[in-house]
Design a protein around this motif. Structure first.
Motif, short mmCIF file in Angstrom:
data_model
loop_
_atom_site.label_atom_id
_atom_site.label_comp_id
_atom_site.label_asym_id
_atom_site.label_seq_id
_atom_site.Cartn_x
_atom_site.Cartn_y
_atom_site.Cartn_z
N HIS A 67 67.77 -5.90 76.40
CA HIS A 67 67.19 -4.59 76.63
C HIS A 67 68.07 -3.77 77.57
O HIS A 67 68.33 -2.59 77.33
CB HIS A 67 65.78 -4.73 77.20
N ARG A 68 68.55 -4.41 78.65
CA ARG A 68 69.45 -3.71 79.58
C ARG A 68 70.74 -3.31 78.90
O ARG A 68 71.26 -2.22 79.11
CB ARG A 68 69.75 -4.60 80.78
N SER A 70 71.22 -2.68 75.71
CA SER A 70 71.00 -1.60 74.75
C SER A 70 70.86 -0.26 75.47
O SER A 70 71.32 0.76 74.98
CB SER A 70 69.77 -1.87 73.89
N GLN A 71 70.25 -0.25 76.63
CA GLN A 71 70.17 0.99 77.40
C GLN A 71 71.54 1.39 77.92
O GLN A 71 71.86 2.57 77.95
CB GLN A 71 69.21 0.81 78.58
N PHE A 72 72.37 0.44 78.31
CA PHE A 72 73.70 0.73 78.79
C PHE A 72 74.55 1.35 77.70
O PHE A 72 75.27 2.31 77.93
CB PHE A 72 74.36 -0.56 79.32
N GLU A 73 74.47 0.82 76.49
CA GLU A 73 75.25 1.36 75.38
C GLU A 73 74.80 2.77 75.02
O GLU A 73 75.61 3.62 74.69
CB GLU A 73 75.15 0.45 74.18
N GLU A 74 73.51 3.06 75.07
CA GLU A 74 73.02 4.39 74.74
C GLU A 74 73.52 5.42 75.74
O GLU A 74 73.97 6.49 75.37
CB GLU A 74 71.49 4.40 74.71
N THR A 75 73.45 5.12 77.02
CA THR A 75 73.90 6.09 78.02
C THR A 75 75.41 6.25 77.97
O THR A 75 75.91 7.35 78.15
CB THR A 75 73.49 5.64 79.44
N GLU A 76 76.13 5.20 77.67
CA GLU A 76 77.58 5.29 77.59
C GLU A 76 78.02 6.14 76.41
O GLU A 76 78.90 6.97 76.53
CB GLU A 76 78.17 3.88 77.47
N ASP A 78 76.27 8.49 74.92
CA ASP A 78 75.87 9.87 75.12
C ASP A 78 76.87 10.60 76.01
O ASP A 78 77.21 11.76 75.76
CB ASP A 78 74.47 9.95 75.76
#
Length: 85
Positions: A67-68, A70-76, A78
């Motif tokens: 989960h962490r 997947s959030q890291f990849e999304e912010t990166e 963007d």
């Protein structure tokens, strides 16, 4: 649980089943060795619970890690694309 781990669990539970059958056999044959069968049962059940809880803990940690990530990849992605959502 992955496919390679299933074989290990099947073998472990088959061995546990055989130990519990041996404990039952010892109990029915002679009452004087009841403590041996009781010890076997306590050890098998204790090891099973310990492994079950450690597996659940490992699964929970892996899920939180994914989960962490997947959030890291999304912010990166963007920030790299230039869009500020």
């Amino acid at each position: 649980m992955e496919i390679t781990e299933v074989r290990t669990w099947v073998i472990f539970y088959l061995i546990s089943f055989v130990v519990l059958l041996a404990a039952t056999f010892i109990t029915t044959q002679s009452g004087s060795q009841l403590w041996i069968s009781l010890t076997l049962i306590i050890v098998v059940v204790g090891v099973n619970f310990y492994l079950l809880f450690s597996e659940l803990k490992r699964h929970k940690a892996r899920k939180a890690f994914m989960h962490r990530m997947s959030q890291f990849e999304e912010t990166e992605t963007d920030v790299e694309s230039g869009y500020l959502w």
